[in-house]
Design a protein around this motif. Structure first.
Motif, mmCIF file in Angstrom:
data_model
loop_
_atom_site.group_PDB
_atom_site.id
_atom_site.type_symbol
_atom_site.label_atom_id
_atom_site.label_comp_id
_atom_site.label_asym_id
_atom_site.label_seq_id
_atom_site.Cartn_x
_atom_site.Cartn_y
_atom_site.Cartn_z
ATOM 1 N N LYS A 145 -66.368 -25.149 14.688
ATOM 2 C CA LYS A 145 -66.493 -26.556 15.102
ATOM 3 C C LYS A 145 -67.731 -27.273 14.594
ATOM 4 O O LYS A 145 -68.338 -28.095 15.740
ATOM 5 C CB LYS A 145 -67.181 -25.794 16.841
ATOM 6 C CG LYS A 145 -66.417 -25.323 17.810
ATOM 7 C CD LYS A 145 -66.698 -24.820 18.997
ATOM 8 C CE LYS A 145 -65.739 -24.240 19.758
ATOM 9 N NZ LYS A 145 -65.760 -22.167 20.271
ATOM 10 N N ARG A 146 -68.807 -26.668 13.875
ATOM 11 C CA ARG A 146 -69.701 -27.128 13.191
ATOM 12 C C ARG A 146 -69.561 -27.303 11.962
ATOM 13 O O ARG A 146 -68.525 -26.354 10.896
ATOM 14 C CB ARG A 146 -70.938 -26.928 14.043
ATOM 15 C CG ARG A 146 -70.549 -25.414 13.699
ATOM 16 C CD ARG A 146 -72.242 -24.589 14.427
ATOM 17 N NE ARG A 146 -72.019 -24.363 15.707
ATOM 18 C CZ ARG A 146 -71.580 -23.625 16.912
ATOM 19 N NH1 ARG A 146 -70.180 -23.287 16.118
ATOM 20 N NH2 ARG A 146 -71.146 -24.049 18.235
ATOM 21 N N THR A 147 -70.418 -27.557 10.757
ATOM 22 C CA THR A 147 -71.123 -27.711 9.949
ATOM 23 C C THR A 147 -71.948 -26.232 9.552
ATOM 24 O O THR A 147 -72.885 -25.952 9.641
ATOM 25 C CB THR A 147 -71.430 -28.785 9.406
ATOM 26 O OG1 THR A 147 -70.726 -30.205 9.823
ATOM 27 C CG2 THR A 147 -71.645 -28.815 7.530
ATOM 28 N N VAL A 148 -71.234 -25.613 8.605
ATOM 29 C CA VAL A 148 -71.663 -24.242 8.179
ATOM 30 C C VAL A 148 -72.094 -24.479 6.702
ATOM 31 O O VAL A 148 -70.750 -24.313 5.653
ATOM 32 C CB VAL A 148 -71.178 -23.306 8.796
ATOM 33 C CG1 VAL A 148 -71.937 -21.677 7.935
ATOM 34 C CG2 VAL A 148 -70.277 -23.018 10.437
ATOM 35 N N ILE A 149 -72.840 -23.696 6.327
ATOM 36 C CA ILE A 149 -73.643 -24.043 4.630
ATOM 37 C C ILE A 149 -73.889 -21.897 4.564
ATOM 38 O O ILE A 149 -74.574 -21.693 5.359
ATOM 39 C CB ILE A 149 -74.454 -24.444 4.207
ATOM 40 C CG1 ILE A 149 -74.353 -25.979 4.097
ATOM 41 C CG2 ILE A 149 -75.271 -24.244 2.505
ATOM 42 C CD1 ILE A 149 -75.090 -27.040 3.965
ATOM 43 N N LEU A 150 -73.064 -21.128 3.766
ATOM 44 C CA LEU A 150 -73.397 -19.742 3.990
ATOM 45 C C LEU A 150 -73.732 -19.522 2.218
ATOM 46 O O LEU A 150 -73.944 -20.001 1.224
ATOM 47 C CB LEU A 150 -72.486 -19.428 3.794
ATOM 48 C CG LEU A 150 -71.899 -18.162 4.655
ATOM 49 C CD1 LEU A 150 -72.549 -17.709 5.491
ATOM 50 C CD2 LEU A 150 -70.448 -17.414 4.283
ATOM 51 N N ALA B 182 -73.702 -32.473 -2.193
ATOM 52 C CA ALA B 182 -73.348 -33.191 -0.673
ATOM 53 C C ALA B 182 -72.461 -32.387 -0.335
ATOM 54 O O ALA B 182 -71.492 -31.451 -0.362
ATOM 55 C CB ALA B 182 -72.157 -34.121 -0.965
ATOM 56 N N PHE B 183 -72.435 -32.419 1.524
ATOM 57 C CA PHE B 183 -72.081 -31.441 2.557
ATOM 58 C C PHE B 183 -71.300 -32.199 3.301
ATOM 59 O O PHE B 183 -71.584 -33.462 3.871
ATOM 60 C CB PHE B 183 -72.974 -29.967 2.751
ATOM 61 C CG PHE B 183 -73.293 -29.462 2.306
ATOM 62 C CD1 PHE B 183 -73.418 -28.128 1.908
ATOM 63 C CD2 PHE B 183 -74.873 -29.782 1.139
ATOM 64 C CE1 PHE B 183 -73.269 -27.610 0.659
ATOM 65 C CE2 PHE B 183 -75.596 -28.824 0.631
ATOM 66 C CZ PHE B 183 -74.980 -27.535 -0.268
ATOM 67 N N ASN B 184 -69.719 -31.703 3.674
ATOM 68 C CA ASN B 184 -69.344 -32.832 4.069
ATOM 69 C C ASN B 184 -69.487 -32.556 5.639
ATOM 70 O O ASN B 184 -69.341 -30.892 6.111
ATOM 71 C CB ASN B 184 -67.783 -33.351 4.045
ATOM 72 C CG ASN B 184 -67.846 -33.316 2.794
ATOM 73 O OD1 ASN B 184 -68.172 -35.126 2.546
ATOM 74 N ND2 ASN B 184 -66.591 -33.688 2.349
ATOM 75 N N ARG B 185 -69.219 -33.623 6.762
ATOM 76 C CA ARG B 185 -69.654 -33.019 8.049
ATOM 77 C C ARG B 185 -67.829 -31.720 8.877
ATOM 78 O O ARG B 185 -66.661 -32.183 8.048
ATOM 79 C CB ARG B 185 -69.276 -33.532 9.440
ATOM 80 C CG ARG B 185 -69.860 -33.456 10.914
ATOM 81 C CD ARG B 185 -69.536 -34.933 11.276
ATOM 82 N NE ARG B 185 -70.711 -35.748 11.420
ATOM 83 C CZ ARG B 185 -72.484 -35.236 11.546
ATOM 84 N NH1 ARG B 185 -72.101 -34.495 12.215
ATOM 85 N NH2 ARG B 185 -73.236 -36.599 11.621
ATOM 86 N N GLY B 186 -68.135 -30.484 9.375
ATOM 87 C CA GLY B 186 -67.310 -30.393 9.274
ATOM 88 C C GLY B 186 -66.407 -28.914 8.472
ATOM 89 O O GLY B 186 -65.905 -28.323 8.956
ATOM 90 N N SER B 187 -67.695 -28.867 7.796
ATOM 91 C CA SER B 187 -67.263 -27.671 6.339
ATOM 92 C C SER B 187 -67.800 -26.796 6.250
ATOM 93 O O SER B 187 -68.217 -26.176 6.698
ATOM 94 C CB SER B 187 -67.160 -28.370 5.130
ATOM 95 O OG SER B 187 -69.061 -28.963 4.887
ATOM 96 N N LEU B 188 -67.073 -25.776 6.088
ATOM 97 C CA LEU B 188 -67.878 -24.673 5.151
ATOM 98 C C LEU B 188 -68.075 -24.036 4.096
ATOM 99 O O LEU B 188 -66.897 -23.869 3.092
ATOM 100 C CB LEU B 188 -67.156 -23.504 5.965
ATOM 101 C CG LEU B 188 -67.463 -22.075 5.907
ATOM 102 C CD1 LEU B 188 -66.878 -21.335 7.212
ATOM 103 C CD2 LEU B 188 -68.214 -21.010 5.375
ATOM 104 N N THR B 189 -69.106 -24.503 3.413
ATOM 105 C CA THR B 189 -69.746 -24.602 2.092
ATOM 106 C C THR B 189 -69.827 -23.229 1.459
ATOM 107 O O THR B 189 -71.490 -22.621 2.705
ATOM 108 C CB THR B 189 -70.430 -25.395 1.466
ATOM 109 O OG1 THR B 189 -69.589 -26.190 2.471
ATOM 110 C CG2 THR B 189 -70.658 -25.784 0.042
#
Lengths: 250, 326, 293, 400
Positions: free
Chosen positions: A197-202, A28-35
């Motif tokens: 400013k936003r959710t990022v998945i890298l 699960a990925f949280n809003r506003g996180s950088l994973t």
């Protein structure tokens, strides 16, 4: 975990013939996180990324974005949901000008099946494209065809194109692949700025790079999640160290 | 690789900031207005109009969307037969016949396109070829309606009554301007489409399909729509040809006719607005003039294509543009 | 309609003879396309030139065997020249340019033959030793057609052995998969491509001289056969040798069987077959997915 | 344009018109397929037509006004033929069109000349051109048509060689018309049709049909195709041994095709033709024509289709001379009044459909005793012209 989950994958498996690229991945990925999703080559990172961006559909399992199961939706709808990606291999429109590249990406949310109005009439799209080029730092190259840009500039252009759809979730697949150290530095600063400013998945295989900017890390190996946690937790994880770094300390 | 200057010019054309581009339909109309006096005879000038439009329609798909079809004769032929049957068999007037031709070509394009766009590259070319052959066979066999191998005769539109004027189409000059009217309207439509947001997307698809999809465009839908528009334009060319020749030869549907669109576009310059028209004019002129003084005109025609491919790969108009914007 | 099994058997055999020629042409097309990504529109013209060279040599030497050997060599040489001087400058420019070039080349070759040998077709008598019909148990069948099946099979086998068993063939196979690797290994890929084009052209020439006693020779004889050869190549899967052979025979038999039931549909059913195959399996029966898509 | 020019000529004083008439030659447009598979026939047609023009001019023309031939390549394509015909009519204001070798080309030219009221003499075989729907009062048909040809051939072969018949025909109008003609004449002889096989036009392999045909054990195999299709199918039938038990009959046995295919394949094949040069043995006008042709073209003899080019042009010029003008209505009248023997014996145009009523020559291809390379046929029979051998005017849809 907090209630504000923007994206989650539940029991996602992807099979190519008899080969399991991903097996039962639940995250699960949280809003506003950088994973960051990390793992050695062939771990299934790119497959996972393709599932999140809609380029592939899972064999089994569900993908929820803002509460909606998106696993079976066609790829082109993802941009409209609020998910944008920049892919591992540079993918721009080479013969079109840099600003036109971004303008077309921005246009997707505004107007698609208009056959008649001259596109120059949509001045706000051109302004927006120009502004995004400023953000990624290549505004001065706007008139050149995209193929004339340097490699790092092309990757920046791709990010501008991804941003043009105003995504709430931004997926970046190895954004620094093939970059010089200087270009890499600039890119990582840019990503850090965007993540505010936003959710990022890298997705990255250079682990060192993402340690500094990620809030959470997910480690894939042989298509399965072997660890997830904060950078510190991952750094201390023996399994990760063994499979990923051959036991060396980092 | 194209020189940067050319890419910039092309971009200005897309943005509509280039003077030539903003006025391109007007320029085309003015030039084509005096064109018959530059040609050896009127019937040939009319052929250039019709095949020019045919190539422009084809180029929308090939030059702008990047899909090579070997089946466009199906649309040219269906348009011709659609128009011809309405006039010759059902005795209805031209203003119903021409739209009927365009519409039937669009329907056939929808059917062929629906099947063909699942494939890509050379396979797309081959599927369109195969399906176009099937269309040929249907028209060939439907002898009571199409005249079969003998062709459809009696597509006679001798005169046209408009409010206030009556046009005698047996006069070649009148016929030329009558057909020119439709061609200019079609060019105007193509020009608008190319300058529109839709036009931006099809070029993006040509450049990189996966990226266009990631941007949020339904690539399959764009391809199908472009395919149908392209087919409808070729159908209009076919319908006009039926009126020009007052017959519809079965040769309208053979694969050589499909090849003609490819050759004309490449000769003139694909992906440019005027290129296909220039290519059609050059092709027909070469054929016409060489056939007058030698039976071996194909030797010269073949050699000219080879020279162009080897030394002027951007086609005639593409090379002119390149020279202009050095 | 009477459908005696012996008629069916003869029909099948006829289809195989026809298919053998298609297969020969398709192998050449497929090799050239698979390795060079050149859609060779001059292949029909190579076929025609082969027939004419055969005609010329037959008249000169009086020996069919001489023309059977000489024609493929001559056409192969033409192929080498064409690749070296006309096609080679176009590599890396996409599919369209070689296509248009070979299209123009076909015009030129046909017209040159018209100038040299006249517009009218010329007779090509079946060689004495191979003429007549033989009893093939189910009925009489022209000996020459049996010979065509055998000769085509032998040529196919030779190509297959060359590509599959020799070291040169190994390079060709590697080159098809990844030209860069081959170059890194220090092999001149340009020479491999040259050879492939030559072999493909020679096979077309061989098919032409084999077909000459069946059809006579005519400048236009390559036109119809080109479309059919493309169909075969596409059905089999571009770049696949096995596909070319299987599809060639399949198309030959399809034509001969439709000739029995609905002769006027013989040609269109081939195109319908192609559309069907491609819609179910876009890369053809034995083609690799993704090649040039 | 053509019409307005006509008006202009009518308006100026007659003395001036006569002067103008002397300066402007009579122009005959001649679209034929110079390139492509019938290039040999077309070239022969041009040579023969030029002979007719030369004769006309040498004998004084039309009150001193000379004729000229404008040759155009129709590329065997109706679209190209129409374009070229429009060029000839609109830019050159031709007084007549003669030509066309394939039915579709002929019919599309006819459509153009009909609308523009231009005289057209067609020299290609087709039944449709006679029918009311395509009929133009300005069009004449100098060539044979399938009904006449198959009628004559059928009347010759059915009583002599047997009644069990297989038809092999190309799947288009020409083939269908030939089969229909054979069936029509066959009814009089009670033939038994074993099979009617249609093959795709332009097929290159006919072998797939022969096992089945052989199994049917026919007396006659009627191969109703043309040109290269005919060459290939006859050659392959020979290879399959079809001639062992059956006779091969074709409606039109082409001279050039036979010369090209060689004696072996065509051996024993029977067919019809409008003209074969050996007619000169019995017909004086044939001798005259052949001698002129030989003299002009280095000893060559005219072919069947070639001589049609001669007849087509000569009848038009002769009619103009008799009418004393090129005015189309009066020339048509003169054409209908012609009773001519220009190269093959007596002929005339039937009033209702403008078909040339003429003899049909039945020939057999020979492989031995050839006196020269041009000596390829034996004349078996000459069926004399008779209107009863044509379809009736009513059958064709002509009222009145």
């Amino acid at each position: 975990m907090s209630g504000d989950v923007i994206l989650s994958t539940i029991g996602v498996t992807k099979r190519f013939g008899r080969f399991f690229a991903l097996r039962d991945v639940t995250v699960a990925f949280n809003r506003g996180s950088l994973t960051s999703i990390i793992g050695p080559n062939g771990a299934g990172k790119s497959t996972y990324f393709n599932l999140l961006s809609g380029a592939l559909s899972p064999t089994t399992g569900k993908i929820f974005f803002e509460g909606r199961d998106i696993a079976a939706l066609p790829q082109h709808t993802f941009a409209h949901l609020g998910i944008a990606k920049s892919s591992q291999i540079t993918s721009v429109f080479p013969e079109l000008s840099t600003v036109e590249n971004v303008r077309i990406a921005a246009q997707a949310r505004r107007v698609r099946y208009n056959f008649w109005t001259p596109r120059a009439r949509y001045i706000e799209l051109i302004d927006k494209a120009q502004a995004l080029l400023e953000v990624v730092g290549i505004a001065h190259r706007g008139d050149l065809p995209a193929r004339a840009l340097a490699h790092g500039e092309q990757r920046a252009l791709e990010i501008a194109m991804a941003l043009a759809s105003e995504p709430r979730l931004l997926l970046l697949d190895e954004p620094t692949a093939g970059m010089s150290p200087v270009e890499t530095r600039t890119m990582m600063d840019l990503i850090a700025g965007l993540a505010a400013k936003r959710t990022v998945i890298l997705v990255e295989h250079k682990m060192k790079l993402v340690m500094g900017i990620s809030q959470r890390l997910v480690v894939l190996h042989h298509g399965e999640i072997v660890a997830e946690g904060t950078p510190d937790e991952i750094r201390g994880n023996d399994t990760v160290r063994r499979i990923y770094l051959g036991g060396r300390k980092f | 690789m194209r020189p940067l200057s050319l890419a910039l010019t092309a971009q200005r054309a897309r943005d509509g900031t280039d003077a030539l581009t903003r006025r391109r339909v007007l320029i085309a109309a003015l030039f084509l207005g005096v064109f018959p006096w530059l040609m050896p005879y009127k019937a040939l000038a009319i052929n250039v109009l019709i095949y020019g439009l045919y190539a422009v329609g084809f180029n929308l798909l090939y030059g702008y969307l990047g899909m090579l079809s070997f089946g466009h004769a199906a649309f040219f032929g269906t348009g011709a037969y659609g128009c011809g049957i309405v006039v010759a068999r059902w005795g209805k007037p031209w203003f119903l016949a021409i739209p009927a031709g365009v519409f039937s070509a669009a329907v056939v394009a929808l059917a062929i396109g629906y099947l063909a766009i699942r494939t890509r590259g050379i396979y797309f070319a081959m599927v369109t070829l195969a399906l176009a052959q099937c269309v040929y066979y249907v028209f060939f066999q439907a002898e009571s309606l199409t005249g079969g191998e003998n062709g459809l005769r009696g597509v006679n539109v001798r005169s046209i009554s408009l409010p206030g004027v009556s046009l005698n189409l047996l006069r070649p000059t009148t016929k030329y301007y009558f057909i020119l009217f439709f061609v200019v309207v079609a060019l105007w439509i193509v020009s608008r489409i190319l300058a529109s947001p839709f036009g931006a997307v099809i070029e993006a698809i040509r450049e990189r399909e996966a990226r266009a999809r990631a941007c949020g465009y339904n690539v399959a839908a764009f391809k199908l729509i472009t395919f149908v528009v392209s087919g409808a334009l070729c159908g209009l060319a076919g319908a006009l040809n039926a009126i020009h020749l007052s017959t519809v030869p079965i040769e309208s549907l053979v694969y050589e006719t499909s090849g003609l669109a490819v050759i004309m576009s490449l000769l003139g310059g694909t992906g440019t607005f005027f290129g296909p028209f220039v290519g059609a004019a050059a092709f027909l002129l070469i054929q016409d003039l060489t056939a007058l003084w030698t039976e071996h005109w194909q030797l010269i025609a073949g050699a000219v294509y080879m020279i162009f491919v080897l030394f002027f790969p951007r086609g005639i108009w593409g090379s002119v543009l390149e020279w202009l914007y050095r | 309609m009477t459908l005696a099994p012996d008629v069916l058997a003869l029909q099948l055999l006829t289809g195989l003879a026809l298919g053998a020629l298609y297969a020969l042409l398709a192998i050449g097309l497929s090799l050239i396309f698979g390795m060079l990504t050149v859609v060779n529109f001059a292949h029909g013209a190579f076929f025609m030139v082969g027939a004419y060279v055969g005609f010329f040599l037959y008249g000169l030497t009086g020996s069919f065997w001489a023309s059977l050997v000489g024609a493929p060599l001559a056409v192969g040489a033409v192929g080498l020249v064409v690749e070296r001087f006309l096609v080679r400058p176009l590599y890396g420019r996409g599919l369209d340019y070689p296509l248009l070039l070979t299209f123009g080349l076909a015009y030129v070759l046909v017209e040159i033959v018209r100038i040299l040998f006249g517009k009218q077709g010329l007779p090509f008598d079946t060689p004495e030793a191979l003429s007549g019909a033989v009893d093939v148990w189910v009925g009489y069948f022209p000996l020459y057609r049996l010979f065509v099946i055998g000769a085509a099979a032998a040529a196919t086998l030779a190509v297959w052995l060359f590509i599959d068993k020799t070291s040169y063939g190994l390079i060709i196979r590697a080159g098809a998969r990844d030209p860069v690797i081959v170059r890194i290994l220090g092999i001149d890929i340009a020479r491999v491509w040259l050879a492939i084009f030559g072999i493909g052209a020679a096979l077309a020439g061989f098919a032409g001289v084999l077909a000459a006693p069946l059809q006579g020779v005519a400048p236009e004889m390559g036109d119809t056969v080109l479309a059919e050869a493309f169909v075969v190549t596409v059905i089999g899967g571009m770049g696949s040798l096995l596909g070319a052979v299987v599809a060639g025979l399949l198309v030959g038999v399809t034509i001969s069987m439709t000739s029995l039931f609905a002769p006027e549909m013989a040609r269109v059913c081939v195109f319908a077959l192609m559309a069907l195959v491609l819609l179910v399996r876009p890369q053809g029966m034995f083609g690799r997915a993704g090649l040039l898509s | 344009m053509a019409a307005s020019a006509g008006v202009a000529v009518a308006l100026v004083p007659s003395g001036f018109a006569a002067l103008r008439a002397q300066q402007v030659p009579i122009r005959v447009g001649f679209p034929v397929p110079l390139t492509g598979p019938y290039g040999a026939e077309a070239k022969d047609q041009v040579r023969a037509a030029q002979l007719a023009i030369a004769e006309f001019n040498e004998s004084g023309g039309l009150k001193g006004r000379k004729a000229e031939l404008l040759v155009r390549d129709d590329k065997l394509n109706p679209g190209e033929a129409v374009t070229r015909t429009l060029e000839l009519i609109e830019s050159y204001k031709v007084d007549s069109i003669v030509g066309g070798l394939s039915a579709s080309v002929q019919l599309s030219i006819n459509n153009v000349t009909k609308e523009r009221k231009v005289l057209f003499n067609s020299i290609s075989q087709s039944d449709v051109i006679n029918e009311a729907q395509d009929f133009s009062i300005y069009t004449f048909h100098e060539a044979l048509n399938p009904h006449m040809t198959t009628g004559a051939v059928g009347r010759y072969v059915f009583p002599r060689f047997g009644k069990r018949v297989v038809f092999l025909a190309p799947d288009y109008a020409y083939g269908h018309e030939m089969v229909r003609g054979f069936l029509s004449v066959g009814r009089q002889f009670n033939i038994q049709v074993l099979a009617q096989i249609l093959h795709p036009l332009g097929a290159t392999d006919y072998s797939t049909f022969f096992p089945r045909i052989q199994a049917l054990k026919p007396d006659l195999v009627c191969i109703c195709n043309f040109g290269r299709d005919q060459q290939l199918s006859i050659k392959q039938a020979t290879d399959f041994g079809l001639k062992r038990n059956a006779r091969i009959v074709v409606p039109i046995l082409l001279y050039t095709a036979r010369v090209a295919a060689g004696p072996k394949a065509y051996e024993g094949v029977i067919g019809g033709t409008s003209y074969y040069w050996r007619l000169e043995d019995t017909i004086p006008s044939a001798k005259t024509f052949n001698d002129r042709f030989r003299k002009a073209y280095g000893g060559a003899v005219p072919s069947d289709y070639g001589s049609l080019g001669y007849a087509g042009v000569r009848t038009v010029l002769e009619a103009m001379r008799r009418a004393g003008t090129t005015d189309v209505a009066r020339v048509v009248e003169a054409m209908l009044g012609l009773k001519y023997d220009f190269y093959k014996g007596p002929e005339y145009y039937r009033a209702c459909d403008h078909q040339a009523v003429q003899s049909v020559v039945i020939i057999e291809s020979k492989s031995k005793d050839m006196e020269s390379p041009a000596d390829v046929f034996n004349i078996l029979h000459v069926e004399q012209p008779a209107q009863t051998h044509l379809r009736s005017c009513q059958e064709l849809g002509h009222t009145a």
